[in-house]
Design an enzyme around this catalytic site. Structure first.
Site, PDB file in Angstrom:
ATOM      1  N   ARG A 217     -16.054   2.169   3.685  1.00 13.99           N
ATOM      2  CA  ARG A 217     -14.768   1.993   3.088  1.00 13.99           C
ATOM      3  C   ARG A 217     -14.583   1.975   1.733  1.00 13.99           C
ATOM      4  O   ARG A 217     -15.938   1.703   1.372  1.00 13.99           O
ATOM      5  CB  ARG A 217     -14.394   0.584   3.572  1.00 13.99           C
ATOM      6  CG  ARG A 217     -13.722   0.318   4.994  1.00 13.99           C
ATOM      7  CD  ARG A 217     -12.394   1.092   4.825  1.00 13.99           C
ATOM      8  NE  ARG A 217     -11.930   0.736   6.269  1.00 13.99           N
ATOM      9  CZ  ARG A 217     -11.928   1.696   7.418  1.00 13.99           C
ATOM     10  NH1 ARG A 217     -12.650   2.887   7.331  1.00 13.99           N
ATOM     11  NH2 ARG A 217     -11.208   1.485   8.584  1.00 13.99           N
ATOM     12  N   HIS A 265     -11.184  11.269   4.370  1.00 17.10           N
ATOM     13  CA  HIS A 265     -11.354  10.311   5.423  1.00 17.10           C
ATOM     14  C   HIS A 265     -11.283  10.982   6.683  1.00 17.10           C
ATOM     15  O   HIS A 265     -10.642  10.572   7.675  1.00 17.10           O
ATOM     16  CB  HIS A 265     -10.113   9.178   5.320  1.00 17.10           C
ATOM     17  CG  HIS A 265     -10.467   7.963   5.956  1.00 17.10           C
ATOM     18  ND1 HIS A 265     -10.223   6.602   5.290  1.00 17.10           N
ATOM     19  CD2 HIS A 265     -11.071   7.657   7.152  1.00 17.10           C
ATOM     20  CE1 HIS A 265     -10.760   5.775   6.245  1.00 17.10           C
ATOM     21  NE2 HIS A 265     -11.179   6.210   7.269  1.00 17.10           N
TER      22      HIS A 265
END
Ligand code: GLV
Length: 302
Positions: A217, A265
């Protein structure tokens, strides 16, 4: 069974999930957020893909929140998330395998200087560097969940000396592992305890010229500390798949930094072909009052 499906899914993706799950469980009836608001007492389960805050409030008979994402940090940060409802994260071997592939690719590219050669190509520069062996390129994997564990085993099988650390091992064990790591791969869950863990103090404990691979993250990384560490040579390169703000804003310095590789991502995307069966198994367990799998311990944060 009435199910709310919501979050980061376009119409086509939502339909594909509905079709895959209805094939496994024909009794499912599907609702979006607006439809659930109209009949909140009907909804007994929610399937969610990183939904915006507030999506799950006011559903009095909700018995399961099944995340289609592995990481549930955004859900847990939502103060309106219903407190007593079991929350399951996506644990799918296919996703762990994809993550292991990304970790292996990044490590190989760092070991063999392939990011350096890509930079040299942009400069039209023909220059060979000494070829390093995998066994002289120690890797430290932070996080020993499904993804961290699978990545560590894949790296080991490829010949890299692998150290693995998770929070349970304690801060002293991390301090001991850092000075050996040529590559640091982050696969920790984002929790209050791990937020900002990729910071100057940690970079300073790595050997000079080590590389960072953040596949977890954006909240794990102190961005300014990374830029400083790259500027002063403490770190040689960073591979980043996740960011504090996604999509990464066009003007962000990471985009054009010559020692940062940016991925949008994609290190391990949820794959409906395998993940639908994982979600269906939990919906079936809810229906049959059987134990639910992959439940999040909310106090722990994953
Ligand atoms: C992706 O980041 C996920 O949590 O599944």
């Amino acid at each position: 069974m009435d199910v709310l499906l919501c979050g980061d899914l376009d119409a086509g993706e939502a339909l594909a999930w509905q079709q895959a799950l209805s094939q496994a469980l024909p009794e499912l009836r599907w609702h979006d957020v607006a439809q659930a608001r109209a009949r909140p007492e009907a909804i007994s389960a929610a399937l969610v893909a990183n939904p915006p805050p507030g999506s799950l409030q006011g559903l009095p008979r909700l018995g399961l929140i099944q995340s289609l994402w592995a990481g549930v940090d955004r859900l847990l940060a939502d103060p309106t998330l219903p407190a007593g409802v079991p929350l399951a994260r996506m644990v799918d071997p296919a996703m762990s395998q994809a993550m292991a592939e990304t970790a292996l690719w990044a490590t190989l590219a760092l070991q063999r200087d392939f990011f350096v050669y890509a930079r040299q190509q942009r400069q039209g520069r023909w220059q060979q560097h000494p070829q390093r062996r995998a066994d002289e390129w120690p890797v430290l994997v932070l996080g020993q969940g499904a993804m961290g564990g699978t990545a560590a085993r894949a790296l080991q099988a490829a010949g890299f000396p692998v150290q693995a650390w998770s929070r349970g091992a304690g801060a002293a064990a991390l301090q001991q592992a850092l000075p050996r790591a040529r590559v640091l791969i982050n696969l920790l869950p984002l929790t209050p305890a791990t937020s900002g863990i990729l910071n100057a103090a940690l970079f300073n404990a790595l050997p000079r010229g080590a590389a960072l691979v953040n596949l977890a993250r954006g909240g794990h990384l102190v961005e300014a500390d990374l830029l400083t560490a790259l500027a002063d040579g403490r770190l040689s390169h960073a591979v980043l798949d996740v960011f504090g703000h996604e999509p990464l804003p066009p003007a962000h310095p990471f985009w054009r930094h010559e020692r940062i590789t940016v991925l949008p991502h994609v290190a391990a995307q949820t794959d409906l072909r395998s993940a639908a069966a994982v979600a269906a198994a939990n919906l079936r367990a809810l229906r049959d009052r059987q134990p639910l799998r992959h439940l999040v311990e909310r106090g722990r944060g994953y």
